[in-house]
Design a protein around this motif. Structure first.
Motif, mmCIF file in Angstrom:
data_model
loop_
_atom_site.group_PDB
_atom_site.id
_atom_site.type_symbol
_atom_site.label_atom_id
_atom_site.label_comp_id
_atom_site.label_asym_id
_atom_site.label_seq_id
_atom_site.Cartn_x
_atom_site.Cartn_y
_atom_site.Cartn_z
ATOM 1 N N GLU A 88 0.722 -1.122 -0.140
ATOM 2 C CA GLU A 88 0.038 -0.004 0.123
ATOM 3 C C GLU A 88 1.063 1.301 -0.053
ATOM 4 O OE1 GLU A 88 -3.684 1.913 2.647
ATOM 5 O OE2 GLU A 88 -2.636 -0.002 3.319
ATOM 6 N N SER A 122 3.891 0.371 -3.180
ATOM 7 C CA SER A 122 3.595 0.003 -4.628
ATOM 8 C C SER A 122 5.043 -0.598 -5.566
ATOM 9 C CB SER A 122 3.089 1.214 -5.621
ATOM 10 O OG SER A 122 1.821 1.497 -5.197
ATOM 11 N N ARG A 124 -5.603 -12.189 -3.040
ATOM 12 C CA ARG A 124 -6.945 -11.699 -3.404
ATOM 13 C C ARG A 124 -7.083 -10.146 -2.715
ATOM 14 N NH1 ARG A 124 -8.365 -17.046 -2.171
ATOM 15 N NH2 ARG A 124 -8.492 -16.662 -0.064
ATOM 16 N N VAL A 128 -4.522 -8.058 -2.674
ATOM 17 C CA VAL A 128 -3.751 -7.262 -3.759
ATOM 18 C C VAL A 128 -4.817 -7.022 -4.905
ATOM 19 C CG1 VAL A 128 -1.791 -7.254 -5.086
ATOM 20 C CG2 VAL A 128 -1.659 -8.004 -2.618
ATOM 21 N N ASN A 129 -5.179 -8.145 -5.377
ATOM 22 C CA ASN A 129 -5.874 -7.845 -6.547
ATOM 23 C C ASN A 129 -7.189 -6.779 -6.522
ATOM 24 O OD1 ASN A 129 -4.387 -9.251 -8.328
ATOM 25 N ND2 ASN A 129 -5.445 -11.127 -7.830
ATOM 26 N N GLY A 130 -7.745 -6.765 -5.049
ATOM 27 C CA GLY A 130 -8.873 -6.160 -4.961
ATOM 28 C C GLY A 130 -8.484 -4.530 -4.691
ATOM 29 N N SER A 188 -6.692 -0.756 -4.767
ATOM 30 C CA SER A 188 -7.078 0.244 -5.870
ATOM 31 C C SER A 188 -5.849 0.440 -6.936
ATOM 32 C CB SER A 188 -7.407 1.622 -5.293
ATOM 33 O OG SER A 188 -6.298 2.300 -4.391
ATOM 34 N N ARG A 240 -3.005 -1.928 -8.291
ATOM 35 C CA ARG A 240 -2.627 -3.336 -8.495
ATOM 36 C C ARG A 240 -1.145 -3.459 -8.835
ATOM 37 N NH1 ARG A 240 -7.032 -6.092 -10.901
ATOM 38 N NH2 ARG A 240 -5.497 -7.813 -10.959
ATOM 39 N N PRO A 295 2.132 -6.593 -9.766
ATOM 40 C CA PRO A 295 2.204 -7.828 -10.213
ATOM 41 C C PRO A 295 2.646 -8.708 -9.179
ATOM 42 C CG PRO A 295 3.762 -6.380 -11.212
ATOM 43 C CD PRO A 295 2.825 -5.346 -10.348
ATOM 44 N N GLY A 347 -4.975 -14.502 -10.298
ATOM 45 C CA GLY A 347 -4.285 -12.887 -10.759
ATOM 46 C C GLY A 347 -2.898 -12.913 -10.521
#
Length: 386
Positions: free
Chosen positions: A42, A45, A65, A67-69, A71, A73, A75, A95
């Motif tokens: 967070e 990034s 999950r 991380v994919n949710g 705002s 993103r 890898p 993901g």
């Protein structure tokens, strides 16, 4: 400089990986818990997250999950225990962009991270020769884009003529192996006596007529992708040998006694339902599960009628260049092509367009089509008044 976050509760492993990646010019941070990982992601990034699936406070899949949710993103590459391929497949479906198995060779690990970061910087939408805007094709390409970067074995199933080799090439071109060889092997075109030598190669004198050593297609695909077309035609003995290749990543040439290491990604294809072949005892169940870690159904052309126009115009553009003169098609002729059932799929369509473009001097009319095609034309409803 690329910044990498390593999430692993093994401190010794963290120190080794940190030194390794720092030496390669990456910025590296190491945390041991899921909560620390989420806080770092967070705040900073990172360009890449290396996420162990087993952590003391949270499951790696749960973190993925989260991380994919978020705002923002980032890898994620999952780190899994050796042999947990089901977990790796699930992670990519959820993901993750790739997975790495523990324990790993340090040199191979460095190369893998380098390849992943390089591939991430290249477009996933590059032209791979796939033509179509139908929902069916978009769904296929979505799966290919999701799994291409990993080394997960893929099975492409579809009728003859649907372009399975073209989709296999798309997997290769979108993978980290894109600079390696793409080697196709058509099992339907080889007799049972030849397929083993063609796949594995042979030593000089291995059998009558073997006057020199031959490198097989598996070995030729080293560092790249082996595409095994019509895999259902392999004999039981060759199926067993292919299973050993997948498990052990090494081969023995026919007549040879020394194993040869191979580094390949396998994409297989079949024009029959391979699961039904397993149920009928015609294909090994264990091999089926190894080559179908990700199974993709390639739709027949009759289910993607909206792509007929796009394909026709692509073929005409290619033939205009090849023949050195404009190639075009009348609206009535195009309507005829739209209404055909296309049992031979895209291959049949291409052959029809090419042959009629030649015979009609590039100006295709309905009268130029074979009788069977004209007879199959269905009436179109009148255009509704606007």
């Amino acid at each position: 400089m690329k910044n990498i976050l390593l999430v692993d509760d093994e401190k010794d492993m963290g120190q080794i990986v940190s030194r390794l990646l720092t030496g390669d010019g990456y910025g590296i941070e190491h945390v041991c818990t899921g909560m620390e990982a989420l806080e770092k992601i967070e705040k900073t990034s990172p360009d890449l997250v290396l996420l162990d699936i087993n952590l003391p406070d949270m499951d790696g899949m749960e973190i993925l999950r989260e991380v994919n949710g978020a705002s923002i993103r980032v890898p994620v590459v999952m780190i899994t225990a050796y042999g947990r391929i089901e977990t790796a497949v699930q992670a990519i479906k959820s993901g993750a962009i790739d997975y790495i198995e523990k324990p790993f060779d340090l040199k191979g690990f460095r190369e893998r991270i380098r390849d992943i970061l390089r591939s991430m910087g290249e477009s996933q939408n590059e032209d791979c020769g796939i033509v179509g805007s139908s929902p069916q094709i978009k769904k296929v390409m979505s799966v290919i884009n999701k799994f291409a970067l990993s080394d997960i074995t893929m099975l492409l199933q579809g009728e003859s003529g649907t372009g399975k080799e073209l989709f296999a090439k798309a997997v290769h071109q979108k993978s980290r192996r894109k600079n390696g060889p793409f080697v196709p092997l058509d099992c339907a075109a080889l007799s049972e006596s030849l397929v083993e030598s063609e796949m594995f190669g042979h030593e000089k004198g291995a059998f009558t007529g073997a006057s020199e050593k031959k490198i097989g297609k598996i070995e030729r695909a080293n560092g790249g992708t082996l595409f095994i077309d019509e895999v259902q035609n392999l004999s039981p003995s060759v199926q067993a040998k292919l299973l050993r290749v997948i498990q052990e990543r090494q081969i023995e040439r026919v007549g040879g006694g020394n194993p040869v290491k191979v580094d390949i990604r396998i994409v297989a294809a079949s024009n029959v339902n391979l699961k039904e072949a397993v149920d009928k005892g015609r294909f090994r169940q264990d091999l089926y599960y190894r080559i179908s870690q990700v199974a993709v159904n390639i739709p027949p052309l009759r289910e993607r009628v909206g792509d007929v126009d796009i394909l026709v115009h692509q073929f005409l553009a290619a033939y205009s260049k090849e023949f050195g003169r404009p190639c075009k098609i009348a609206d009535e002729a195009l309507m005829c092509l739209r209404s055909h059932n296309w049992p031979g799929n895209v291959r049949e369509l291409e052959n029809i367009v090419k042959s009629t473009a030649i015979l009609s001097d590039g100006d295709i009319q309905t009268r130029n089509f074979p009788e069977y095609l004209k007879a199959a034309t269905l009436p179109f409803p009148p255009r509704q008044a606007e």
